[in-house]
Design a protein around this motif. Structure first.
Motif, PDB file in Angstrom:
ATOM      1  N   ALA A   1       0.828  -1.203   0.000  1.00 20.25           N
ATOM      2  CA  ALA A   1       0.000   0.000   0.000  1.00 20.25           C
ATOM      3  C   ALA A   1       0.864   1.255   0.000  1.00 20.25           C
ATOM      4  O   ALA A   1       0.538   2.238  -0.682  1.00 20.25           O
ATOM      5  CB  ALA A   1      -0.935   0.001   1.206  1.00 20.25           C
ATOM      6  N   SER A   2       1.960   1.231   0.724  1.00 21.95           N
ATOM      7  CA  SER A   2       2.868   2.385   0.746  1.00 21.95           C
ATOM      8  C   SER A   2       3.503   2.608  -0.617  1.00 21.95           C
ATOM      9  O   SER A   2       3.597   3.747  -1.080  1.00 21.95           O
ATOM     10  CB  SER A   2       3.961   2.179   1.789  1.00 21.95           C
ATOM     11  OG  SER A   2       3.402   2.099   3.057  1.00 21.95           O
ATOM     12  N   LEU A   3       3.946   1.521  -1.231  1.00 20.69           N
ATOM     13  CA  LEU A   3       4.515   1.651  -2.572  1.00 20.69           C
ATOM     14  C   LEU A   3       3.478   2.167  -3.566  1.00 20.69           C
ATOM     15  O   LEU A   3       3.766   3.071  -4.366  1.00 20.69           O
ATOM     16  CB  LEU A   3       5.058   0.304  -3.053  1.00 20.69           C
ATOM     17  CG  LEU A   3       6.360  -0.173  -2.459  1.00 20.69           C
ATOM     18  CD1 LEU A   3       6.704  -1.556  -3.004  1.00 20.69           C
ATOM     19  CD2 LEU A   3       7.484   0.795  -2.752  1.00 20.69           C
ATOM     20  N   ALA A   4       2.286   1.610  -3.530  1.00 24.08           N
ATOM     21  CA  ALA A   4       1.239   2.026  -4.462  1.00 24.08           C
ATOM     22  C   ALA A   4       0.875   3.489  -4.273  1.00 24.08           C
ATOM     23  O   ALA A   4       0.766   4.244  -5.249  1.00 24.08           O
ATOM     24  CB  ALA A   4      -0.003   1.147  -4.289  1.00 24.08           C
ATOM     25  N   PHE A   5       0.703   3.921  -3.030  1.00 24.46           N
ATOM     26  CA  PHE A   5       0.345   5.314  -2.768  1.00 24.46           C
ATOM     27  C   PHE A   5       1.458   6.246  -3.230  1.00 24.46           C
ATOM     28  O   PHE A   5       1.205   7.240  -3.927  1.00 24.46           O
ATOM     29  CB  PHE A   5       0.073   5.526  -1.273  1.00 24.46           C
ATOM     30  CG  PHE A   5      -0.291   6.934  -0.939  1.00 24.46           C
ATOM     31  CD1 PHE A   5      -1.589   7.380  -1.102  1.00 24.46           C
ATOM     32  CD2 PHE A   5       0.658   7.822  -0.461  1.00 24.46           C
ATOM     33  CE1 PHE A   5      -1.937   8.687  -0.803  1.00 24.46           C
ATOM     34  CE2 PHE A   5       0.326   9.135  -0.165  1.00 24.46           C
ATOM     35  CZ  PHE A   5      -0.975   9.560  -0.329  1.00 24.46           C
ATOM     36  N   GLY A   6       2.690   5.935  -2.850  1.00 19.28           N
ATOM     37  CA  GLY A   6       3.811   6.801  -3.206  1.00 19.28           C
ATOM     38  C   GLY A   6       4.027   6.904  -4.703  1.00 19.28           C
ATOM     39  O   GLY A   6       4.178   8.010  -5.253  1.00 19.28           O
TER      40      GLY A   6
END
Length: 141
Positions: free
Chosen positions: A129-134
């Motif tokens: 989720a962090s990778l996708a958001f960033g």
């Protein structure tokens, strides 16, 4: 004599409170300076989440702050996985040197496996989720 440091307890603390350094304080005591560093990126990440809620997804500072929370959660979950998979003899040699190598504090039980599974699920979700958001925010910009 100090109390035994249980592998299951340390893994559970890393899962539920690792982003605040609870697992480090359990294993190394309140004087562990690395444990005191954990709340900083966690708080910054929560601040980023709050900025998104208040200012919307176009807030560029939140693009940097929100992934900090996810990465801190993922690192804590990875730590829980490492703790859960550590063999009993190595766990006791490192955290319980006064106990025999096969002491119960370092053994895996059913709860250890449940913590391991939960840590893998939560950690993977937080990391992805962090990778996708960033990356989504970066490429939209």
């Amino acid at each position: 004599m100090s109390r035994a440091k249980h592998k299951t307890g340390a893994a559970f603390l890393a899962l539920v409170g690792g982003s605040f350094g609870l697992h480090r304080f359990y294993l190394k005591g309140w004087g562990d300076w690395v444990g005191w560093l954990f709340p900083i990126p966690t708080a910054l990440g929560w601040w980023g989440v709050e900025r998104v809620r208040q200012l919307g997804q176009d807030d560029q500072l939140s693009w940097l702050l929100v992934p900090l929370l996810g990465f801190t959660l993922a690192i804590s979950c990875l730590t829980a996985v490492v703790y859960a998979l550590t063999p009993a003899d190595k766990w006791n040699a490192r955290h319980n040197p006064a106990l025999p190598a096969d002491a119960r504090a370092g053994t895996s039980q059913g709860l250890t496996i449940a913590v391991l599974i939960a840590a893998m699920l939560v950690g993977t979700t937080a990391f992805m989720a962090s990778l996708a958001f960033g990356f989504q925010r970066y490429f939209e910009y």
